[in-house]
Design a protein around this motif. Structure first.
Motif, mmCIF file in Angstrom:
data_model
loop_
_atom_site.group_PDB
_atom_site.id
_atom_site.type_symbol
_atom_site.label_atom_id
_atom_site.label_comp_id
_atom_site.label_asym_id
_atom_site.label_seq_id
_atom_site.Cartn_x
_atom_site.Cartn_y
_atom_site.Cartn_z
ATOM 1 N N PHE A 1 -1.366 4.470 -1.241
ATOM 2 C CA PHE A 1 -2.500 4.191 -0.234
ATOM 3 C C PHE A 1 -2.075 4.676 1.381
ATOM 4 O O PHE A 1 -2.957 5.043 1.905
ATOM 5 N N LEU A 2 -0.782 4.424 1.348
ATOM 6 C CA LEU A 2 -0.283 4.837 2.803
ATOM 7 C C LEU A 2 0.806 5.623 2.352
ATOM 8 O O LEU A 2 1.660 5.454 1.486
ATOM 9 N N PHE A 3 1.153 6.622 3.122
ATOM 10 C CA PHE A 3 2.485 7.481 2.935
ATOM 11 C C PHE A 3 3.461 7.216 4.032
ATOM 12 O O PHE A 3 3.090 7.037 5.064
ATOM 13 N N LEU B 1 -1.567 5.979 -11.499
ATOM 14 C CA LEU B 1 -2.581 4.765 -11.020
ATOM 15 C C LEU B 1 -2.931 4.071 -12.264
ATOM 16 O O LEU B 1 -3.391 2.915 -12.187
ATOM 17 N N LEU C 1 -3.080 -2.372 -7.959
ATOM 18 C CA LEU C 1 -3.203 -3.508 -6.492
ATOM 19 C C LEU C 1 -4.256 -4.072 -6.267
ATOM 20 O O LEU C 1 -5.463 -3.651 -6.390
ATOM 21 N N ARG D 1 2.526 8.803 -3.105
ATOM 22 C CA ARG D 1 1.496 9.595 -2.418
ATOM 23 C C ARG D 1 0.844 10.427 -3.221
ATOM 24 O O ARG D 1 -0.414 10.947 -2.576
ATOM 25 N N ARG E 1 -0.647 9.999 -6.061
ATOM 26 C CA ARG E 1 -1.696 9.558 -6.793
ATOM 27 C C ARG E 1 -2.137 9.952 -8.035
ATOM 28 O O ARG E 1 -3.463 10.339 -8.283
ATOM 29 N N PRO F 1 -5.923 -5.865 -3.778
ATOM 30 C CA PRO F 1 -5.886 -6.111 -2.188
ATOM 31 C C PRO F 1 -6.375 -7.520 -1.756
ATOM 32 O O PRO F 1 -7.341 -8.444 -2.412
ATOM 33 N N ARG G 1 0.742 -1.350 0.176
ATOM 34 C CA ARG G 1 0.005 -0.025 0.094
ATOM 35 C C ARG G 1 0.937 1.374 0.003
ATOM 36 O O ARG G 1 0.566 2.365 -0.469
#
Lengths: 270, 284
Positions: B50-52, B73, B78, B66, B68, B80, B45
């Protein structure tokens, strides 16, 4: 593309919701027609129905616009869609603010016009008079939301409720990004808390900074009364400042909340 | 393709990564292994944006994840572990989602869904979890993104589907693509991945190609106590002791990923030290 994708994914829910809103309005008007034979669905009732519905449904709907972000799996699917944060926000505003307002107003009139017509036919057929008089009950007109002659003065002058609606709805839009769960309730609580703090500040905070004997009437007028209560002096901000203040209150709040929503969306982590 | 430098990440008070470095190259299928809670999904992620990171730098395909950006994209997909598919027919979903990905290939998509035997009628919500997962895998591969991140992709798949998954993934990779598969079901990745990453205590503990592993380690069964004594890891079985040994003979041995993983987790330093030593002379 994003608008088409959003519509494809949510259209069933939106159409059913609008149907439910229309049904509830019809039930409400039907109830009024049944219990009140003295001019049911008068302009004030229509006015109150329109704005109560708009505030309740509009704010609830706005609080679900970014509901995807409340669940990790849905948030990943939403954020991974190759569109910019601005496009995603504009899509949310388009559906939550523009389309909803148009759709709600259409649904309102689709129920309002036939129900008002039905109420008028009942009044005409029963030849009713106002209680304790021989004045006949006249037919009721259909509400014009742009020309609200029946509204309280503040609304008649400034379309207060309409602007307040867009301002409050934009806060709920922000709440839908800010709060992962129970965004509607949490936004209500936050707004109430903010309102209480604002009122306390206006009533107490500003008053403490005024000289002895002075008190505020509103945000642009302060006065000093003599001992017997007569007006001794009045300070009024220049008219241009009042107009700027009112203009900002009317038009600036939604864009400010949308900008905050944009940055919040950009910084969203899942 | 992906360069991670000195990555630190934490969830409030829980530190997940501290100074993690990693490079991913195109043309490889990476297997990301690690215990539960070591940050496999968190790493994916972070790479996907999706996470920084709290500090450090991630460069994925020349982008800062980060941000995006749409162009980023479009090139990173991803898959998940927990996913969501909207309650609409597959055809409508494809029609409105595929258009966001310029390299999406509808023929490939149908080829994969046929391979997975996915029913294409009805709403996606009516499908079982396994069918939904296979549908999303088919979509992820048909997107043809240069970087594909898969988090526990074989969870929920039946035995035949797992085998089909390996076949499809092996056929989907080319010299321009990089696939990173995070899993704790190492058996599912056997004969599929060509590079192994093991994550432990917030850093990459082990990073080697399958070829290097086959060259430097020996996976064998033996009753010889001497072999057992010098093994990085041993496990007794009815057929003898299953061992992970230093490959001193220079003969390639087929790596057993599960045994390798256990050896790395328990004797990571020793195994890494062995890989730093010069390789044995190749027999003529």
């Amino acid at each position: 593309m994003l608008v088409a994708s959003h519509w494809a994914e949510h259209r069933k829910r939106y159409l059913l919701s609008l149907l439910a809103v229309g049904g509830l309005m019809a039930v409400w008007y039907g109830f009024l027609v049944l219990i009140d034979h003295f001019g049911p669905i008068n302009l004030f009732i229509q006015y109150a129905t329109y704005y109560c519905g708009l505030f309740l449904v509009g704010c609830f709907y706005a609080s679900t616009i970014f509901s995807e972000l409340g669940s990790k799996s849905r948030a990943i699917q939403y954020l991974s869609l190759p569109a910019s944060h601005l496009e995603k926000l504009l899509c949310g505003i388009l559906f939550g603010v523009v389309f909803f307002f148009i759709a709600f107003t259409i649904v309102f009139y689709m129920v309002d016009i036939p129900m008002v017509s039905l109420a008028n036919r009942i009044i005409a057929s029963e030849k009713q008079h106002w209680p304790n008089s021989f004045l006949p009950i006249g037919s009721v007109g259909v509400l014009n939301i742009w020309n609200n002659g029946w509204a309280p003065i503040i609304d008649r002058k400034y379309h207060f409720f309409l602007f307040a609606y867009f301002a409050i709805q934009s806060a709920f839009l922000l709440g839908s990004v800010y709060f992962a769960r129970w965004s509607f309730i949490k936004t209500v609580v936050s707004l109430v808390a903010f309102w209480v703090i604002f009122i306390l500040y206006v009533q107490k905070g500003i008053a403490e900074h005024l000289p002895d004997g002075w008190h505020g009437h509103d945000l642009v007028r302060w006065s000093n009364n003599t001992e017997n209560g007569a007006l001794a002096s009045l300070v009024v901000l220049p008219g241009i400042m009042e107009r700027i203040f009112i203009f900002l209150m009317q038009y600036s709040i939604p864009p400010i909340f949308w900008i905050i929503t944009y940055f919040r969306l950009k910084e969203k982590e899942v | 393709m992906v360069s991670i430098r000195d990555l630190s990440f934490s969830y409030k008070r829980k530190t997940v990564f501290k100074g993690l470095d990693l490079n991913l190259q195109p043309g490889h299928i990476y297997g990301l292994l690690g215990r539960n809670g070591t940050g496999k999904s968190t790493l994916l992620r972070n790479i996907a944006g999706f996470l920084f990171p709290r500090s450090g730098r991630i460069d994925a395909l020349g982008f800062d994840p980060r941000r995006r950006q749409p162009a980023f994209l479009q090139q990173v997909f991803l898959l998940p572990e927990d996913f969501y598919l909207p309650p609409i027919p597959i055809s409508r979903w494809i029609e409105h989602t595929a258009s966001f990905y310029p390299l999406f290939n509808i023929d490939q998509f149908y080829k994969y869904t046929t391979g997975f035997d996915i029913p294409m009628q009805g709403s996606m919500q009516e499908m079982s979890y396994g069918q939904q997962k296979k549908l999303l895998i088919s979509f992820a591969l048909a997107v043809n993104s240069p970087l594909l991140l898969m988090d526990e992709p074989t969870n929920g798949l039946d035995i035949l589907s797992k085998s089909q998954f390996r076949k499809i993934i092996a056929g989907a990779v080319d010299e321009k693509k990089c696939i990173l598969i995070s899993t704790h079901q190492v058996k599912d990745l056997e004969n599929l991945i060509d590079r192994i990453l093991v994550i432990e205590e917030g850093r990459i503990l082990f990073d080697q190609t399958i070829d290097a592993i086959a060259q430097r380690l020996s996976f064998t069964l033996s009753f010889d106590p001497e072999d057992t004594a010098r093994a990085f890891y041993s496990e007794s079985s009815l057929k003898g002791n299953a061992l992970v040994l230093p490959n001193t003979e220079g003969e390639d041995s087929r790596p057993d990923l599960e045994m390798l993983y256990k050896a790395i987790i328990l004797e990571g330093e020793k195994v890494n030290r062995h890989f730093q030593e010069p390789p044995p002379a190749v027999r003529p």
